[in-house]
Scaffold this active site. Sequence first.
Site, PDB file in Angstrom:
ATOM      1  N   HIS A 168      -2.604   4.599   1.316  1.00  6.11           N
ATOM      2  CA  HIS A 168      -1.243   4.134   1.000  1.00  6.11           C
ATOM      3  C   HIS A 168      -0.331   5.329   0.718  1.00  6.11           C
ATOM      4  O   HIS A 168      -0.789   6.469   0.561  1.00  6.11           O
ATOM      5  CB  HIS A 168      -1.268   3.194  -0.210  1.00  6.11           C
ATOM      6  CG  HIS A 168      -1.725   3.855  -1.476  1.00  6.11           C
ATOM      7  ND1 HIS A 168      -1.223   3.517  -2.710  1.00  6.11           N
ATOM      8  CD2 HIS A 168      -2.636   4.846  -1.723  1.00  6.11           C
ATOM      9  CE1 HIS A 168      -1.806   4.226  -3.655  1.00  6.11           C
ATOM     10  NE2 HIS A 168      -2.665   5.046  -3.076  1.00  6.11           N
ATOM     11  N   HIS A 201       3.865  -3.392  -3.890  1.00  3.96           N
ATOM     12  CA  HIS A 201       3.196  -2.240  -3.287  1.00  3.96           C
ATOM     13  C   HIS A 201       2.107  -2.734  -2.337  1.00  3.96           C
ATOM     14  O   HIS A 201       1.498  -3.792  -2.558  1.00  3.96           O
ATOM     15  CB  HIS A 201       2.584  -1.358  -4.369  1.00  3.96           C
ATOM     16  CG  HIS A 201       1.997  -0.085  -3.851  1.00  3.96           C
ATOM     17  ND1 HIS A 201       2.756   0.890  -3.240  1.00  3.96           N
ATOM     18  CD2 HIS A 201       0.705   0.379  -3.842  1.00  3.96           C
ATOM     19  CE1 HIS A 201       1.977   1.889  -2.878  1.00  3.96           C
ATOM     20  NE2 HIS A 201       0.736   1.613  -3.231  1.00  3.96           N
ATOM     21  N   ASP A 215       7.260   5.223   3.217  1.00  2.70           N
ATOM     22  CA  ASP A 215       6.999   4.483   1.990  1.00  2.70           C
ATOM     23  C   ASP A 215       5.804   3.571   2.261  1.00  2.70           C
ATOM     24  O   ASP A 215       5.259   3.552   3.371  1.00  2.70           O
ATOM     25  CB  ASP A 215       8.235   3.725   1.512  1.00  2.70           C
ATOM     26  CG  ASP A 215       8.698   2.645   2.485  1.00  2.70           C
ATOM     27  OD1 ASP A 215       7.979   2.382   3.486  1.00  2.70           O
ATOM     28  OD2 ASP A 215       9.761   2.051   2.257  1.00  2.70           O
ATOM     29  N   CYS A 216       5.378   2.782   1.258  1.00  6.21           N
ATOM     30  CA  CYS A 216       4.109   2.039   1.405  1.00  6.21           C
ATOM     31  C   CYS A 216       4.150   1.034   2.553  1.00  6.21           C
ATOM     32  O   CYS A 216       3.246   0.981   3.391  1.00  6.21           O
ATOM     33  CB  CYS A 216       3.757   1.360   0.088  1.00  6.21           C
ATOM     34  SG  CYS A 216       4.972   0.126  -0.460  1.00  6.21           S
ATOM     35  N   SER A 217       5.195   0.224   2.608  1.00  7.15           N
ATOM     36  CA  SER A 217       5.280  -0.797   3.648  1.00  7.15           C
ATOM     37  C   SER A 217       5.587  -0.197   5.015  1.00  7.15           C
ATOM     38  O   SER A 217       5.133  -0.711   6.047  1.00  7.15           O
ATOM     39  CB  SER A 217       6.330  -1.839   3.291  1.00  7.15           C
ATOM     40  OG  SER A 217       7.595  -1.229   3.102  1.00  7.15           O
TER      41      SER A 217
END
Length: 239
Positions: A199, A187, A138-140
Amino acid sequence: MFVSSTAACCAATVALSLAPAAAEAVEYVQADKERVPAAREANGPDRDAQTSSRRSAAHDHKRSHRTRAWGGWQHRRSQFGWHQTNARLLTSLQQSVHRRRTRMETQWRRRADRAIEFALAQKGRPYIWGGTGPRGFDCSGLVQQAWRRAGVSIPRVAADQYRRVRHRVSRHRLMPGDLVFFNRLGHVGMYLGASRFIHAPRPGRRVSVDRLRGYYRERYVGAVRPGWRPLPAVPSKLR
């Protein structure tokens, strides 16, 4: 013969009558000559003493003036030397600080390059909620793992990453490796330079590169710089 005797007598008489006057004149001249040296002798020592005193005072004044002038020149010289020494010390200190800043920037860029290299290697991997690799992210999770490979530990969730990474970055000072945040800190991506960032966009999408424009420009929140240490200030003067 009678006439000659008479003339001779008259001449003798005239000579005798003039003799006392001439004698008095000689005595007056001699007395005057004696008085002049006597007066000079009487006034001479005092005048010599006064002249000597004036000369001594003038000499002392000149010597005092020369002493003050020499002391002033020595003071100016010492001040000038002091300023020169301080200027050299300040220049040396500034150069030392500049070298330290350059080393710190270089070290950070190397770390950022490693983080970017890892993130770019994940292009095409699917978005997975809570994913930290290797099958997906995921993004993080993507930016956390990227900076972990560079030796920097950051929080897992995007909002915590923004709040707990101390060094904030304005948009016009972004550098490759900075984390950029959108959608009210919901995000995150990693800045690559030239208004591009990598990303993991959302479910159903894959890790990709996008530009900071349109949708993302409108929803941009801010940026932080992981692993950054504040640079020492370049001194402008000696303390």
